[in-house]
Scaffold this motif. Sequence first.
Motif, PDB file in Angstrom:
ATOM      1  N   LYS A 188      -0.732   4.791  -0.380  1.00  0.00           N
ATOM      2  CA  LYS A 188      -2.158   5.074  -0.247  1.00  0.00           C
ATOM      3  C   LYS A 188      -3.008   4.312  -1.273  1.00  0.00           C
ATOM      4  O   LYS A 188      -3.749   4.926  -2.060  1.00  0.00           O
ATOM      5  N   PRO A 189      -2.916   2.990  -1.283  1.00  0.00           N
ATOM      6  CA  PRO A 189      -3.707   2.213  -2.256  1.00  0.00           C
ATOM      7  C   PRO A 189      -5.180   2.207  -1.884  1.00  0.00           C
ATOM      8  O   PRO A 189      -5.554   2.439  -0.729  1.00  0.00           O
ATOM      9  N   ASP A 190      -6.013   1.967  -2.875  1.00  0.00           N
ATOM     10  CA  ASP A 190      -7.428   1.726  -2.588  1.00  0.00           C
ATOM     11  C   ASP A 190      -7.809   0.268  -2.884  1.00  0.00           C
ATOM     12  O   ASP A 190      -8.972  -0.097  -2.778  1.00  0.00           O
ATOM     13  N   LEU A 191      -6.802  -0.569  -3.247  1.00  0.00           N
ATOM     14  CA  LEU A 191      -7.007  -2.013  -3.380  1.00  0.00           C
ATOM     15  C   LEU A 191      -5.656  -2.707  -3.299  1.00  0.00           C
ATOM     16  O   LEU A 191      -4.675  -2.237  -3.889  1.00  0.00           O
ATOM     17  N   ILE A 192      -5.608  -3.813  -2.566  1.00  0.00           N
ATOM     18  CA  ILE A 192      -4.431  -4.670  -2.504  1.00  0.00           C
ATOM     19  C   ILE A 192      -4.863  -6.044  -2.996  1.00  0.00           C
ATOM     20  O   ILE A 192      -5.880  -6.582  -2.554  1.00  0.00           O
ATOM     21  N   VAL A 193      -4.085  -6.619  -3.915  1.00  0.00           N
ATOM     22  CA  VAL A 193      -4.373  -7.961  -4.435  1.00  0.00           C
ATOM     23  C   VAL A 193      -3.259  -8.888  -3.972  1.00  0.00           C
ATOM     24  O   VAL A 193      -2.077  -8.631  -4.231  1.00  0.00           O
ATOM     25  N   THR A 194      -3.632  -9.954  -3.298  1.00  0.00           N
ATOM     26  CA  THR A 194      -2.648 -10.881  -2.749  1.00  0.00           C
ATOM     27  C   THR A 194      -3.167 -12.309  -2.867  1.00  0.00           C
ATOM     28  O   THR A 194      -4.201 -12.562  -3.493  1.00  0.00           O
ATOM     29  N   SER A 195      -2.451 -13.264  -2.277  1.00  0.00           N
ATOM     30  CA  SER A 195      -2.848 -14.674  -2.334  1.00  0.00           C
ATOM     31  C   SER A 195      -2.774 -15.278  -0.946  1.00  0.00           C
ATOM     32  O   SER A 195      -2.360 -14.627   0.016  1.00  0.00           O
ATOM     33  N   SER A 196      -3.161 -16.537  -0.830  1.00  0.00           N
ATOM     34  CA  SER A 196      -3.309 -17.152   0.487  1.00  0.00           C
ATOM     35  C   SER A 196      -1.991 -17.328   1.221  1.00  0.00           C
ATOM     36  O   SER A 196      -1.983 -17.530   2.430  1.00  0.00           O
ATOM     37  N   GLU A 197      -0.851 -17.246   0.508  1.00  0.00           N
ATOM     38  CA  GLU A 197       0.429 -17.329   1.193  1.00  0.00           C
ATOM     39  C   GLU A 197       0.578 -16.195   2.209  1.00  0.00           C
ATOM     40  O   GLU A 197       1.326 -16.301   3.179  1.00  0.00           O
ATOM     41  N   MET A 198      -0.135 -15.101   1.982  1.00  0.00           N
ATOM     42  CA  MET A 198      -0.055 -13.955   2.877  1.00  0.00           C
ATOM     43  C   MET A 198      -1.196 -13.923   3.883  1.00  0.00           C
ATOM     44  O   MET A 198      -1.459 -12.895   4.513  1.00  0.00           O
ATOM     45  N   ALA A 199      -1.891 -15.048   4.045  1.00  0.00           N
ATOM     46  CA  ALA A 199      -3.060 -15.090   4.932  1.00  0.00           C
ATOM     47  C   ALA A 199      -2.771 -14.567   6.337  1.00  0.00           C
ATOM     48  O   ALA A 199      -3.602 -13.848   6.919  1.00  0.00           O
ATOM     49  N   TYR A 227      -8.074  -8.043  -1.668  1.00  0.00           N
ATOM     50  CA  TYR A 227      -8.673  -9.155  -2.407  1.00  0.00           C
ATOM     51  C   TYR A 227      -7.671 -10.302  -2.413  1.00  0.00           C
ATOM     52  O   TYR A 227      -6.542 -10.147  -2.872  1.00  0.00           O
ATOM     53  N   VAL A 228      -8.081 -11.464  -1.894  1.00  0.00           N
ATOM     54  CA  VAL A 228      -7.194 -12.624  -1.758  1.00  0.00           C
ATOM     55  C   VAL A 228      -7.629 -13.703  -2.743  1.00  0.00           C
ATOM     56  O   VAL A 228      -8.742 -14.228  -2.649  1.00  0.00           O
ATOM     57  N   VAL A 229      -6.756 -14.040  -3.686  1.00  0.00           N
ATOM     58  CA  VAL A 229      -7.060 -15.079  -4.669  1.00  0.00           C
ATOM     59  C   VAL A 229      -5.783 -15.864  -4.949  1.00  0.00           C
ATOM     60  O   VAL A 229      -4.716 -15.288  -5.161  1.00  0.00           O
ATOM     61  N   SER A 230      -5.892 -17.187  -4.931  1.00  0.00           N
ATOM     62  CA  SER A 230      -4.723 -18.058  -5.107  1.00  0.00           C
ATOM     63  C   SER A 230      -4.922 -18.957  -6.310  1.00  0.00           C
ATOM     64  O   SER A 230      -5.879 -19.737  -6.367  1.00  0.00           O
ATOM     65  N   ILE A 231      -4.016 -18.862  -7.257  1.00  0.00           N
ATOM     66  CA  ILE A 231      -4.055 -19.732  -8.434  1.00  0.00           C
ATOM     67  C   ILE A 231      -3.496 -21.109  -8.093  1.00  0.00           C
ATOM     68  O   ILE A 231      -3.967 -22.128  -8.598  1.00  0.00           O
TER      69      ILE A 231
END
Length: 311
Positions: free
Chosen positions: A103-114, A127-131
């Motif tokens: 039951k998260p209220d935020l997921i942080v991932t990157s573009s590999e999971m687009a 929130y999608v952010v890729s370094i």
Amino acid sequence: MFTRLFTWRCCGLAALLGLLPVLASAGSWQHEQGTLNLEETPKRVITLNWAATEALLLLGVTPVGVADRDGYKVWVKEPELPEGVANIGTRVAPSLEAIAELKPDLIVTSSEMAPAADLLKRIAPTYVVSIYKEGTRPFEKARDMLTTLGKILDRESRSEAVLNGINQTLKTQRHRLEEAGLTDRPVTLVNFLDDRHVRIYAPNGLFQHALNALGLENAWPHPGNYWGFSVVGLEAIAPFQDSRIVVISPTLPGLADTLASSPFWTYLPPVQREQVYQIEPVWPFGGVYPIKRLATLLTDSLLAGGSDNVR
């Protein structure tokens, strides 16, 4: 491939989605897959890569679930991941059911999971952010990610303190090296893949920021892939005779014995000068913290002196 990996595997997941809390906005933030709108500060955060996991821990927020939890403890190590954090699968194929159950209220991932972004958004704001992408500057991107997550999680002062601490560490380690006269020779940063091949870290990678800040030259002059490395044979580093070889752990069992009996390895000038330095693991695809970890470990190792082999 990702579409197949992220298909819903059970009807019960739909019911779980209906039980998830609806956030009422702390703000809006643009990201790689659109806009993140929040009405309150997230408390239950899931991270789907280690750079995001690291960033949350630096901000003093323990994620409720992370991808590849056990691997983080081996390859990343710092900041330390507390006990009790749930493992929600691998970084390339996390379990949507496991994520929803937390039951998260935020997921942080990157573009590999687009390909899975729409599915993740059905569970919680994502929130999608890729370094690491073509054309990015890893440290600057990692710094921006930390700063933005600090705003999202109401930890802005914490993110500023973290970045100030890293800058101070870099200045301190550079001073130690300069006082000892150890900035005169370039360094070659490698991970051994086997007894003849290494992953060598290039000027466009994350680690270059640490070398620049320490006043050290990267002996390897060629750009790597967008992850910041190239895979080369040992013969490729032979021309850089003035360099010091820094081996980043872990290494394969038995590698030290194999190299000790290798005419090619023992011929290399840094090996003959006993200027081989081995340091503990530093995650080369992380956020801002690996810069601090690498700077400290590298400085300590150079000051302690090298050897003619790896462990």
